[in-house]
Design a protein around this motif. Sequence first.
Motif, PDB file in Angstrom:
ATOM      1  N   SER A  98       0.823  -1.208   0.000  1.00 47.25           N
ATOM      2  CA  SER A  98       0.000   0.000   0.000  1.00 47.25           C
ATOM      3  C   SER A  98       0.858   1.259   0.000  1.00 47.25           C
ATOM      4  O   SER A  98       0.516   2.260  -0.635  1.00 47.25           O
ATOM      5  CB  SER A  98      -0.949   0.007   1.199  1.00 47.25           C
ATOM      6  OG  SER A  98      -0.223  -0.116   2.410  1.00 47.25           O
ATOM      7  N   ILE A 151      -6.309   4.207  -2.063  1.00 45.94           N
ATOM      8  CA  ILE A 151      -4.973   3.641  -1.868  1.00 45.94           C
ATOM      9  C   ILE A 151      -5.106   2.201  -1.364  1.00 45.94           C
ATOM     10  O   ILE A 151      -4.489   1.272  -1.897  1.00 45.94           O
ATOM     11  CB  ILE A 151      -4.148   4.471  -0.861  1.00 45.94           C
ATOM     12  CG1 ILE A 151      -3.757   5.822  -1.459  1.00 45.94           C
ATOM     13  CG2 ILE A 151      -2.896   3.696  -0.427  1.00 45.94           C
ATOM     14  CD1 ILE A 151      -2.757   5.751  -2.585  1.00 45.94           C
ATOM     15  N   PHE A 152      -5.927   2.017  -0.331  1.00 44.75           N
ATOM     16  CA  PHE A 152      -6.128   0.677   0.232  1.00 44.75           C
ATOM     17  C   PHE A 152      -6.925  -0.207  -0.724  1.00 44.75           C
ATOM     18  O   PHE A 152      -6.633  -1.400  -0.859  1.00 44.75           O
ATOM     19  CB  PHE A 152      -6.832   0.772   1.583  1.00 44.75           C
ATOM     20  CG  PHE A 152      -6.045   1.509   2.624  1.00 44.75           C
ATOM     21  CD1 PHE A 152      -4.774   1.080   2.982  1.00 44.75           C
ATOM     22  CD2 PHE A 152      -6.552   2.634   3.255  1.00 44.75           C
ATOM     23  CE1 PHE A 152      -4.028   1.753   3.944  1.00 44.75           C
ATOM     24  CE2 PHE A 152      -5.819   3.312   4.216  1.00 44.75           C
ATOM     25  CZ  PHE A 152      -4.553   2.873   4.553  1.00 44.75           C
ATOM     26  N   THR A 155      -4.721  -1.486  -3.377  1.00 48.72           N
ATOM     27  CA  THR A 155      -3.873  -2.572  -2.877  1.00 48.72           C
ATOM     28  C   THR A 155      -4.626  -3.896  -2.960  1.00 48.72           C
ATOM     29  O   THR A 155      -4.078  -4.917  -3.398  1.00 48.72           O
ATOM     30  CB  THR A 155      -3.447  -2.299  -1.421  1.00 48.72           C
ATOM     31  OG1 THR A 155      -2.792  -1.035  -1.349  1.00 48.72           O
ATOM     32  CG2 THR A 155      -2.498  -3.381  -0.923  1.00 48.72           C
ATOM     33  N   ALA A 237      -8.700  -0.581   4.981  1.00 47.35           N
ATOM     34  CA  ALA A 237      -7.286  -0.673   5.363  1.00 47.35           C
ATOM     35  C   ALA A 237      -6.996  -2.012   6.034  1.00 47.35           C
ATOM     36  O   ALA A 237      -5.955  -2.639   5.778  1.00 47.35           O
ATOM     37  CB  ALA A 237      -6.920   0.478   6.291  1.00 47.35           C
ATOM     38  N   SER A 240      -7.068  -4.754   3.408  1.00 46.18           N
ATOM     39  CA  SER A 240      -5.852  -4.624   2.602  1.00 46.18           C
ATOM     40  C   SER A 240      -4.654  -5.235   3.319  1.00 46.18           C
ATOM     41  O   SER A 240      -3.868  -5.990   2.728  1.00 46.18           O
ATOM     42  CB  SER A 240      -5.591  -3.142   2.297  1.00 46.18           C
ATOM     43  OG  SER A 240      -4.316  -2.943   1.742  1.00 46.18           O
ATOM     44  N   GLU A 244      -2.686  -8.653   2.145  1.00 48.71           N
ATOM     45  CA  GLU A 244      -1.266  -8.521   1.799  1.00 48.71           C
ATOM     46  C   GLU A 244      -0.436  -9.560   2.550  1.00 48.71           C
ATOM     47  O   GLU A 244       0.501 -10.144   1.998  1.00 48.71           O
ATOM     48  CB  GLU A 244      -0.770  -7.110   2.115  1.00 48.71           C
ATOM     49  CG  GLU A 244       0.650  -6.859   1.638  1.00 48.71           C
ATOM     50  CD  GLU A 244       1.076  -5.409   1.770  1.00 48.71           C
ATOM     51  OE1 GLU A 244       2.281  -5.136   1.635  1.00 48.71           O
ATOM     52  OE2 GLU A 244       0.207  -4.546   2.006  1.00 48.71           O
TER      53      GLU A 244
END
Length: 260
Positions: A98, A151-152, A155, A237, A240, A244
Motif C-alpha cells: 500500500s 490507496i487501500f 492494494t 485498510a 488490505s 497482503e
Amino acid sequence: MLNKIFAEIERGFALWKSYKIFLISDLISTPFWIYFFILAILIYAQHLLNDRFIMTNLMWGLFMFFFISSFMWLGNSVIIILQQGIMENIILTNTKLSIHIFGRGIISILDTTIGGIIIILMSYFTFKVTLYIADPLFFIIFLILAFLFFIFFSTIYAILIIAVRSPWIITNILQFILPFFSGAIPIQIFQKEIAGIITYSPLFYIVGPVVASATGYYIMDKYLLLTIALIIVLFTASISNYLEKLLIKKALKEGKFSLF
C-alpha cells in the motif's frame, strides 16, 4: 515509515516527470472520453439540460468518475512492478504494498487535479453550470478520505490481480461497477428503486459525499456521512493489510511473485 512514504512521494514525482508524453495524451483523451459518456446519457434525457441542480451534480459526478478512473491505475501498476521484479525488493525492505502504491498515487493526484479542472471547465462552458463548492471544508475532508480509501482499495485490487493471474478480468469488472455503485453518476437521475440499491453500496459513502459537499445536497447528516466514511476507510485498510499478509505468505511458499 515516514522515510519510506517520502521516498515513494519522490518516486511518484519522478515517474510523473519521466512519462510526460503518456500523461499529456491521457490528460487530453480521458476528460473527453468521460465527457462523451455523459453526453450519451443526456441524449436520452434531454430534459435534464434545463435542470441546473442535476447538471451541477453531473459535473461533479464527472469529476469523481475521472477520479476513480485515475486511481484504478494504482492497482493496475502492480503488473509493471511484477514485470520489473520490484515486488521482491519491496518485501525485502519490509515495505507495505500500500505504501509503494502510494508513490504511484502521486501521478493519480496530479492527473485528477489537472484533468478534473479540464472537465469542470468543459462542463461550465457547455452546460453553463455554476462553478462553486458549497461546503469547502467537508469537500477537502471527503476528498482526502476518498484518496486514502482508493490507496487501500487499489492494494486489494492489485492483490486480486496477482491471485487471479489475469489483470484484464478484474479491471473489466471494476471499471464499470465502481462508477455506477459509487455515486459518480448522481442517484437523482435514477428511478427510486435503483437509487435505493446504490445507497447500500459502501463505495457510495466514499465518492458520494465528495459530490454532496460540492453541491450542498446531502442525503443525510454530513457528520453521519463522515463517520460512515471513516469506518469504511479503516475497514478497507484492515482488509488490505490482511490480504497482503496472505499474499506474502503464499508467495514465500511458492518462491515467486508472478502473473503466470
